[in-house]
Design an enzyme around this catalytic site. Structure first.
Site, PDB file in Angstrom:
ATOM      1  N   ASP A 103       1.262  -1.082  -0.334  1.00 16.10           N
ATOM      2  CA  ASP A 103      -0.092  -0.051   0.040  1.00 16.10           C
ATOM      3  C   ASP A 103       1.145   1.054   0.253  1.00 16.10           C
ATOM      4  O   ASP A 103       2.258   1.362   0.313  1.00 16.10           O
ATOM      5  CB  ASP A 103      -0.968  -0.059   1.628  1.00 16.10           C
ATOM      6  CG  ASP A 103      -1.588  -1.750   0.432  1.00 16.10           C
ATOM      7  OD1 ASP A 103      -2.454  -1.403   0.009  1.00 16.10           O
ATOM      8  OD2 ASP A 103      -2.465  -1.990   2.421  1.00 16.10           O
TER       9      ASP A 103
HETATM   10  N1  URA Z   1      -1.043  -6.083   3.555  1.00 15.19           N
HETATM   11  C1  URA Z   1      -1.538  -4.390   4.380  1.00 15.19           C
HETATM   12  O1  URA Z   1      -2.503  -4.223   4.497  1.00 15.19           O
HETATM   13  N2  URA Z   1      -0.772  -3.212   2.951  1.00 15.19           N
HETATM   14  C2  URA Z   1       0.326  -4.311   2.451  1.00 15.19           C
HETATM   15  O2  URA Z   1       1.272  -3.339   1.848  1.00 15.19           O
HETATM   16  C3  URA Z   1       1.171  -5.230   2.577  1.00 15.19           C
HETATM   17  C4  URA Z   1      -0.264  -6.262   3.501  1.00 15.19           C
END
Ligand code: URA
Length: 234
Positions: A103
């Site tokens: 993310d």
């Molecule tokens: N899980 C998440 O919620 N976000 C990420 O970026 C990676 C794993």
């Protein structure tokens, strides 16, 4: 392989641009400027300097980025800068892509490659590679939450509960979570399903390979054979 093809394969532009790079005297090999784009070299051992920066021929690029927050894992980002803004432009030109996505607000270990088999091996749901995250949580962690994460939590849209391989509290608000899958917002959704909330998320490890403490946030490095072997273990 002639020099034009070498540079083209490494992402230094179109064939025409690579010819021009050489003809303009910007490429140095073994200490001498080479202005002949048709000069033949063994690419396997070739190192070259372009505008003062040294490069080695690599059939495939395997790259590690210590991702900062505020960057999207996409070449066409929607709301933030792209992680490709942190990398030399030839990586995108030669088709390097993120090996799974983090993310925009997640930090830490991000792999990138132009080796399709490698990308597939580490993103395929069938190849269960452990990934270790450190989540900072809004509320204090407790045994009920940790047991729920270890036992499996049902996420919206998933047919069956997903369990963490390991979940333990490093401190009241610091959760170390190991998961095998790479589902959308997986860690945030799992922690929410267990009754807490992720405030910050950092990926520390994939397989047996840990983000080196020496790699500054926003910096990248090549992965060597030992790193690739470590990724496949664990
Ligand atoms: N899980 C998440 O919620 N976000 C990420 O970026 C990676 C794993």
């Amino acid at each position: 392989m002639n020099l034009e093809r070498v540079l083209f394969s490494q992402g230094f532009g179109s064939r025409r641009q690579c010819r021009a790079l050489v003809a303009d005297g910007r490429v140095t090999i073994e200490g001498s400027v080479c202005t002949d784009p048709d000069a033949d070299f063994d690419p396997g051992t070739l190192t070259f300097v372009i505008d003062g920066a040294a490069w080695r021929y690599r059939e495939h690029a395997y790259i590690l980025l210590n991702k900062p927050a505020g960057y999207e894992c996409s070449r066409e980002p929607q709301h933030h800068l792209s992680v490709f803004n942190l990398l030399p432009p030839q990586f995108a030109t030669r088709g390097v892509q993120c090996v799974g996505r983090l993310d925009q607000d997640t930090t830490g270990l991000l792999l990138l490659s132009d080796d399709g088999q490698f990308v597939h091996a580490f993103t395929s749901p069938k190849r269960k590679v452990p990934k270790v995250y450190l989540a900072t949580t809004r509320h204090p962690l407790d045994d009920v939450q940790l047991d729920a994460l270890r036992g499996g939590v049902l996420l919206h849209g998933e047919p069956k509960p997903i369990a963490a391989v390991a979940a333990h509290a490093r401190s009241d608000h610091a959760l170390e979570l190991t998961v095998l899958e790479g589902k959308y917002h997986q860690v945030k959704r799992m922690v929410a399903a267990a009754g807490n909330r992720v405030e910050a998320l950092h990926r520390e490890r994939i397989g047996g390979f840990a983000l080196p403490a020496t790699l500054a946030e926003g910096a990248w490095q090549w992965l060597d054979e030992a790193d690739l072997a470590a990724l496949r273990t664990g």
